[in-house]
Design a protein around this motif. Sequence first.
Motif, PDB file in Angstrom:
ATOM      1  N   ALA A  43     -13.718  -4.200   0.046  1.00 12.25           N
ATOM      2  CA  ALA A  43     -12.644  -4.726  -1.832  1.00 12.25           C
ATOM      3  C   ALA A  43     -11.769  -5.647  -1.617  1.00 12.25           C
ATOM      4  O   ALA A  43     -10.894  -5.306  -0.092  1.00 12.25           O
ATOM      5  CB  ALA A  43     -12.295  -3.226  -1.627  1.00 12.25           C
ATOM      6  N   ARG A  84     -15.026  -3.707   4.963  1.00 14.26           N
ATOM      7  CA  ARG A  84     -15.249  -3.400   4.210  1.00 14.26           C
ATOM      8  C   ARG A  84     -14.617  -4.932   2.928  1.00 14.26           C
ATOM      9  O   ARG A  84     -14.135  -5.585   3.181  1.00 14.26           O
ATOM     10  CB  ARG A  84     -13.371  -3.456   4.348  1.00 14.26           C
ATOM     11  CG  ARG A  84     -12.984  -1.932   4.782  1.00 14.26           C
ATOM     12  CD  ARG A  84     -13.830  -1.096   4.988  1.00 14.26           C
ATOM     13  NE  ARG A  84     -12.973   0.586   5.572  1.00 14.26           N
ATOM     14  CZ  ARG A  84     -13.344   1.110   6.116  1.00 14.26           C
ATOM     15  NH1 ARG A  84     -14.769   0.832   7.282  1.00 14.26           N
ATOM     16  NH2 ARG A  84     -12.897   2.668   7.418  1.00 14.26           N
ATOM     17  N   VAL A 123       0.958  -1.154  -0.501  1.00 10.56           N
ATOM     18  CA  VAL A 123      -0.400  -0.036   0.432  1.00 10.56           C
ATOM     19  C   VAL A 123       0.738   0.971  -0.128  1.00 10.56           C
ATOM     20  O   VAL A 123       1.574   1.303   1.218  1.00 10.56           O
ATOM     21  CB  VAL A 123      -0.583  -0.332   1.610  1.00 10.56           C
ATOM     22  CG1 VAL A 123      -1.862   1.391   1.806  1.00 10.56           C
ATOM     23  CG2 VAL A 123      -1.752  -0.955   1.087  1.00 10.56           C
ATOM     24  N   VAL A 161      -3.494   5.239   5.494  1.00 11.40           N
ATOM     25  CA  VAL A 161      -4.664   5.258   4.734  1.00 11.40           C
ATOM     26  C   VAL A 161      -5.697   5.674   5.737  1.00 11.40           C
ATOM     27  O   VAL A 161      -5.377   5.690   7.079  1.00 11.40           O
ATOM     28  CB  VAL A 161      -5.208   3.463   4.702  1.00 11.40           C
ATOM     29  CG1 VAL A 161      -6.879   3.079   4.642  1.00 11.40           C
ATOM     30  CG2 VAL A 161      -5.143   2.563   3.319  1.00 11.40           C
ATOM     31  N   GLU A 207      -8.987  -5.517  -1.933  1.00  8.59           N
ATOM     32  CA  GLU A 207      -7.177  -4.785  -1.734  1.00  8.59           C
ATOM     33  C   GLU A 207      -7.471  -3.919  -0.346  1.00  8.59           C
ATOM     34  O   GLU A 207      -6.095  -3.950   0.313  1.00  8.59           O
ATOM     35  CB  GLU A 207      -7.279  -3.839  -2.829  1.00  8.59           C
ATOM     36  CG  GLU A 207      -7.894  -2.183  -2.938  1.00  8.59           C
ATOM     37  CD  GLU A 207      -9.428  -2.701  -3.455  1.00  8.59           C
ATOM     38  OE1 GLU A 207      -9.631  -3.713  -4.264  1.00  8.59           O
ATOM     39  OE2 GLU A 207      -9.680  -1.811  -4.124  1.00  8.59           O
ATOM     40  N   GLU A 208      -8.695  -3.816   0.485  1.00  3.88           N
ATOM     41  CA  GLU A 208      -8.180  -3.557   1.721  1.00  3.88           C
ATOM     42  C   GLU A 208      -9.113  -4.444   2.843  1.00  3.88           C
ATOM     43  O   GLU A 208      -9.010  -4.495   3.778  1.00  3.88           O
ATOM     44  CB  GLU A 208     -10.267  -2.185   1.945  1.00  3.88           C
ATOM     45  CG  GLU A 208      -9.502  -1.238   1.686  1.00  3.88           C
ATOM     46  CD  GLU A 208     -10.710   0.248   1.841  1.00  3.88           C
ATOM     47  OE1 GLU A 208     -10.573   0.931   1.288  1.00  3.88           O
ATOM     48  OE2 GLU A 208     -11.810  -0.323   1.718  1.00  3.88           O
ATOM     49  N   SER A 209      -8.833  -5.912   2.241  1.00  2.00           N
ATOM     50  CA  SER A 209      -9.490  -7.319   3.552  1.00  2.00           C
ATOM     51  C   SER A 209      -8.356  -6.909   4.178  1.00  2.00           C
ATOM     52  O   SER A 209      -8.774  -6.991   6.167  1.00  2.00           O
ATOM     53  CB  SER A 209      -9.547  -7.855   3.338  1.00  2.00           C
ATOM     54  OG  SER A 209      -7.492  -8.442   2.078  1.00  2.00           O
ATOM     55  N   TRP A 210      -7.650  -6.498   4.598  1.00  2.00           N
ATOM     56  CA  TRP A 210      -6.138  -6.320   5.740  1.00  2.00           C
ATOM     57  C   TRP A 210      -7.301  -5.161   6.750  1.00  2.00           C
ATOM     58  O   TRP A 210      -6.950  -5.457   7.492  1.00  2.00           O
ATOM     59  CB  TRP A 210      -5.281  -5.700   5.337  1.00  2.00           C
ATOM     60  CG  TRP A 210      -4.773  -5.193   4.531  1.00  2.00           C
ATOM     61  CD1 TRP A 210      -5.243  -4.190   3.215  1.00  2.00           C
ATOM     62  CD2 TRP A 210      -4.625  -3.628   5.279  1.00  2.00           C
ATOM     63  NE1 TRP A 210      -5.368  -2.649   3.262  1.00  2.00           N
ATOM     64  CE2 TRP A 210      -4.708  -1.688   4.046  1.00  2.00           C
ATOM     65  CE3 TRP A 210      -4.640  -2.652   6.707  1.00  2.00           C
ATOM     66  CZ2 TRP A 210      -3.995  -0.505   4.424  1.00  2.00           C
ATOM     67  CZ3 TRP A 210      -4.152  -1.746   6.503  1.00  2.00           C
ATOM     68  CH2 TRP A 210      -4.184   0.033   5.914  1.00  2.00           C
ATOM     69  N   LEU A 211      -7.810  -4.391   6.389  1.00  2.00           N
ATOM     70  CA  LEU A 211      -8.206  -2.801   7.091  1.00  2.00           C
ATOM     71  C   LEU A 211      -8.952  -3.778   8.245  1.00  2.00           C
ATOM     72  O   LEU A 211      -9.219  -3.073   9.376  1.00  2.00           O
ATOM     73  CB  LEU A 211      -9.102  -2.095   6.176  1.00  2.00           C
ATOM     74  CG  LEU A 211      -8.278  -0.777   5.920  1.00  2.00           C
ATOM     75  CD1 LEU A 211      -8.688   0.521   5.579  1.00  2.00           C
ATOM     76  CD2 LEU A 211      -7.837  -0.005   7.856  1.00  2.00           C
ATOM     77  N   ASN A 212     -10.246  -4.813   8.015  1.00  2.15           N
ATOM     78  CA  ASN A 212     -10.810  -5.466   7.904  1.00  2.15           C
ATOM     79  C   ASN A 212     -10.458  -5.688   9.520  1.00  2.15           C
ATOM     80  O   ASN A 212     -11.491  -5.967  10.940  1.00  2.15           O
ATOM     81  CB  ASN A 212     -12.206  -6.921   7.417  1.00  2.15           C
ATOM     82  CG  ASN A 212     -12.715  -6.209   6.732  1.00  2.15           C
ATOM     83  OD1 ASN A 212     -13.252  -4.954   6.981  1.00  2.15           O
ATOM     84  ND2 ASN A 212     -12.915  -7.031   5.918  1.00  2.15           N
ATOM     85  N   PHE A 252      -9.301   7.128   6.940  1.00  2.17           N
ATOM     86  CA  PHE A 252     -10.676   6.277   8.101  1.00  2.17           C
ATOM     87  C   PHE A 252     -11.533   7.129   8.950  1.00  2.17           C
ATOM     88  O   PHE A 252     -10.262   7.710   9.981  1.00  2.17           O
ATOM     89  CB  PHE A 252     -11.653   5.617   7.113  1.00  2.17           C
ATOM     90  CG  PHE A 252     -10.564   4.408   9.032  1.00  2.17           C
ATOM     91  CD1 PHE A 252      -9.329   3.630   8.742  1.00  2.17           C
ATOM     92  CD2 PHE A 252     -11.185   4.319   9.981  1.00  2.17           C
ATOM     93  CE1 PHE A 252      -8.177   3.113   9.567  1.00  2.17           C
ATOM     94  CE2 PHE A 252     -10.164   3.367  11.130  1.00  2.17           C
ATOM     95  CZ  PHE A 252      -9.328   2.435  10.656  1.00  2.17           C
TER      96      PHE A 252
END
Length: 385
Positions: A85, A83, A69, A73, A87-92, A75
């Motif tokens: 998407a 999340r 990344v 990021v 590419e955003e799965s790590w954010l979960n 938020f």
Amino acid sequence: MSVLRTFEETFDTGATVKIVAPGRINLIGEHIDYLDGEVMPVAIDRSIEIAASPAPAGECEIFPDGLGVGSPVRFSTDDLSRRTAPEESWLNYIVGVLHEYQSAGVQLPGFRAVISSTLPIGAGLSSSAALETGIALLVESFSEVEQDVVDRALICQRAEHEYAGVPCGIMDQLAVGAGREGQVLRLDCRNLSFSYYPVPDGVSILAADTGVKHALGDGEYKARREDCEEALRILGEDSFRGMDLGVIERNRDALGDRLYRRSLHAIGEMKRVADFAEALSAGDEEQLGALMKAGHESLRDNYEVSCPELDALVEAAYEFGPDRGLVGSRMTGGGFGGSTVSLVKTDSASNLKTFLEKRYREKFGRALNCFITSAVDGAHAVPVD
Ligand code: GLA
């Protein structure tokens, strides 16, 4: 570069806290944490590290170093939705934990953070539980709230269930939180009590990551849980804990082959954990090795969660053998890829590592990520000067 240095370069200012959240390697007690069983993991000296400083309430900015990344990021804590998407799965793992604290009424702090990892990701060594626990400690560092190690693990487990979609047990989150230097944790998943057993003197822990990515969310893990629930329903029992093998023998026809084998694993693995703890206390290394071998075979044949790469590594370890210093070896974690764990005499550890690397390359034509590790303290915040 150290996580503190990356923080300075990313945000042009210093971090006020550093959090170290180790991975875990499970020595025995596999796929029974969600069945009221006991498990014996250790926290390892590879970890997720988070450097952070407070920011105005509601504002979060995170840079996951090494995840491809390009920039931090941003938020708001007003939007902690799951999340979707890829590419955003790590954010979960992060928003999932924040959401749990928010739902419990905690006034979430804003923060800036850099996350980096010395732990292989998706290797069956609990990188997700380490990230969740690290974020939980970050929230607690910047707010008034402080959870005990069990409650924090439960918060992280809920985040994993709801945001990562994996119906995991409690082993990983609790091992990451409650690990202790030089000690194996014996965790009773029925009542969440735990105790410690020393890692035997002169014995090292060798992790071997196949590089085969397990995707526990893909349904096989859940399917194993459902098999066990169905078996218990047929048996008219609440739990496999304390169940005698005779019960499943008498009901073998009603269970059918698959559910019989799942049940056999559950009951056998619970017994192996008790025997393993006894062998650790008695210093009986031969018995430790025999139990790890039997555990692997049951995961392969009865529970069907191994894969050719894991089987080949365990086979190679036993080919190396006790004469050259092996104590025992088995797959570790959820399976379908991921890593093996071997216990080996310390002075033979690097020989076993070289042996496994060579065998793996010969058989699969690619490199094995193999490292000697040790039992360390669970996740904690480190003061920054
Ligand atoms: C994964 C889960 C754990 C546990 C193991 C298998 O790591 O997160 O809860 O069930 O698989 O022992």
